[in-house]
Design a protein around this motif. Sequence first.
Motif, mmCIF file in Angstrom:
data_model
loop_
_atom_site.group_PDB
_atom_site.id
_atom_site.type_symbol
_atom_site.label_atom_id
_atom_site.label_comp_id
_atom_site.label_asym_id
_atom_site.label_seq_id
_atom_site.Cartn_x
_atom_site.Cartn_y
_atom_site.Cartn_z
ATOM 1 N N SER A 60 -11.426 2.151 4.888
ATOM 2 C CA SER A 60 -11.469 2.126 6.348
ATOM 3 C C SER A 60 -10.533 3.204 6.869
ATOM 4 O O SER A 60 -9.934 3.959 6.092
ATOM 5 N N VAL A 102 -2.774 4.838 1.656
ATOM 6 C CA VAL A 102 -2.999 5.232 3.041
ATOM 7 C C VAL A 102 -2.633 6.706 3.184
ATOM 8 O O VAL A 102 -1.489 7.097 2.932
ATOM 9 N N HIS A 141 -7.648 4.761 4.750
ATOM 10 C CA HIS A 141 -7.308 3.753 3.750
ATOM 11 C C HIS A 141 -8.235 3.915 2.550
ATOM 12 O O HIS A 141 -9.461 3.896 2.692
ATOM 13 N N GLU A 169 -3.000 4.457 11.315
ATOM 14 C CA GLU A 169 -2.117 4.851 10.217
ATOM 15 C C GLU A 169 -2.704 5.990 9.395
ATOM 16 O O GLU A 169 -1.966 6.783 8.814
ATOM 17 N N PRO A 186 0.831 -1.211 0.000
ATOM 18 C CA PRO A 186 0.000 0.000 0.000
ATOM 19 C C PRO A 186 0.860 1.253 0.000
ATOM 20 O O PRO A 186 1.843 1.354 0.733
ATOM 21 N N SER A 237 1.904 4.944 0.818
ATOM 22 C CA SER A 237 1.703 5.797 1.979
ATOM 23 C C SER A 237 1.998 7.229 1.605
ATOM 24 O O SER A 237 3.058 7.535 1.057
ATOM 25 N N ASP A 277 -9.048 2.912 -1.730
ATOM 26 C CA ASP A 277 -8.853 2.049 -2.885
ATOM 27 C C ASP A 277 -8.936 2.937 -4.120
ATOM 28 O O ASP A 277 -10.019 3.373 -4.516
ATOM 29 N N ALA A 300 -4.024 0.260 -3.231
ATOM 30 C CA ALA A 300 -4.278 0.643 -1.847
ATOM 31 C C ALA A 300 -3.437 1.859 -1.486
ATOM 32 O O ALA A 300 -2.225 1.877 -1.708
#
Length: 748
Positions: free
Chosen positions: A640, A656, A647, A644, A159, A161, A649, A654
């Motif tokens: 979600s 974050v 999140h 962190e 994912p 970041s 999509d 993915a």
Amino acid sequence: MTALPRGESPGPSATDDDSVVADASTDSPAEESAAGTDEATAEASDDATDDEAEAGTDPAAGTGGSAGGDTAAAPAVSEAEAELAAQRELLERIEKRKAEKDGPIPAGTKLSGPAADLLAAVRAVESGEKPGAAFFDSPAPTAPRRTVPAPPPVRERAPESVRAPLGAAPEAVAAVAAVLAAGGAPESLAAPAAGTLGAQAADALREDPWQLLSLPGVGPEQADGFARALLGDACGPDDERRTAALVGWLLERAALQGHTALDATEVRAALAGRAVADPEGAVLHAVAEGVVLVFQDGPEDEETEESEEPAEAKDTGEGSEAGDGREPVQVLLGLDRYALAEESLADGLARLVNACEKDADWSDAASSAPSPSAAELIRTAAAHGLVAHTGGEAAKAEPAALIAAASGLGLRALGATHSVDGRQRLAEAVGDPSAAVTLAGLLSGSEGPGRDEEGAVAVDLLVVLDAPQLDVETGAMLVEALADGTRLVLSGDPGVLGSAGAGRVFADVLAARACPQIVSRTPDPGPIGELVSGIGVGELNQVAAPGREVVIVPVRDAGEAVHRTVQLVADSVPRAIGVPSSDTQVITVGHGGSAGTRALNEALKQRLNPGPGQFGGFDPGDRIAHVPAPGRTVPGVVVSADAEGLHLDCAGSAVVVPQERVEASVRHAWALSAHQAAGMRWPAVVVVLPGDAAQGLSRPWVYTAFSRGERHLSVVHGVDQALPRAVAQSPAQDRTTRLRTLLEASDG
């Protein structure tokens, strides 16, 4: 010309949609108005600026590159940070080359290749080091063949970041906060000021309070008040520090609207409007201080160097009324970052044109092309280092055919698009997922084949789709990253809105005729394609839509426009057209107003995904627009949230977003502006035109918004005759740039 017809709503309910059904409206002549064009153009340009302000314009915000399985512990470098690093490297290279040009050039030091070898041979014979016969029987060097490297192993992507930008030292921020407090400025500006002005920001603001204008969101009124609080009677409207800052602020503001330069006359007029008594002297001082650069666009026999007083003298009329019949010399002012980028881009494009192999034979590949236009594009790309290709959505099959043909010839061919959606469509058209990348991912290194041992992108042919979205700084980085001999094809639809950043690269390349231009003969199919084709030539035609491909929904006010839009997305389009709400995109003129993106997103969320907004205003399932860097919009869905961050999509990737970055870089996206939607398409589109949107309409805006739908287009129409007037008006060049002049000079 006929007005756009009113038609049936796609499946109205008996209670809500009866008023939607109506016969086709009668034609009305469109009124020509140059002032209307200017206002629409300005509003559309401001919309691009609003897009960045709405979703955050921090240049350091971005998504990190993918991490390999054994490198997870290493700190991720965000995509935006990589882009900024590339920009810094580009500027360093440009300044180095500029310094080399200004210095003395020893004889022969600028030669390379056979010319350098020949010079060395002559000197060896002259000095007696070698006999002349030693060079007669030398075998001709053989150019090494470029082989296609084996594809790298596929790695699973972690994912991404989005990292927060590195802040200034706490001591520097505290010192700036103290100065801001003394001048009555908000303490919230302390961190941005320290980051922009550096460690000595506090001292710089004390000495020159108008440097506050370099911060986003600060206007001349705020900077003047801050200066008066700090300096008292020691400052005035003609303070040289103030006038220099105002000149820079005017150019920065113009860059947000797409200009890379401004006419000196416009700058002087704007300064006079800011109570500057001597605008001409203020401009001369700003040039002398290096705040801006000055350029002359005139006859070749006149001085064209970056000078100060001579340029201003010519612009004020001392050299333009000599009775020699020549047109007055235009004097432009520009910021160095855009001037260097345009010069580097012009040099890089000329290098690609001259370094390409001209005798390549791709006739067999052209003979098997899927269309005559694709065959013409393949033949032209074989013989030229730079090619421009124009066409609509259906014409994108032609660059895809070119990429496939070049790959079949053993070349490293790649296509780059503006959006993730465009990348997926191109990969599907080529039949190879590795043949398509996003342009931002290619430049940052997170996508594509990577760089060779010399730092160039490892490709033999690069096709850039959505070329109108290419701004001048990104264009300069792109050509700097391409090796000699690489073929570059710029492909796009010239009718759509321009880039979010400064410049009009594709339009300038076309206008300068810097390379061969292939005009696609592949029309966009169906009623939507017919409607959009007419808009492109200034005609809002009535089209037959037996399958309700195009529907007009008339409304009386903004409140009704919001109601009808929600009804279309949530009920009518899914039921009558068969396109679910998740595949239907709303496009409107601006972010503000009673039917802008904010109001529409709020109404659509309440209907489609109601919730308390527990994650910083977002709930799982919310449609969002993520802005990893200025001018880039990536649609996605909230998955979600945890410690962190948020999140997301984003088209299967993915992402974050840390909690502190959510407000600046994520926003709801059931409704987008046309600038944000450029480069993407959806099965169904609802375009909302409330009454207060009339001033924001232009032919490029209408063309862009109406062409985003594949199967269905609904127009919530409340602007009456403003729509046909906007379409009928010829779109003038809405951005002042120097690239066309530079390209024409290099070609001559």
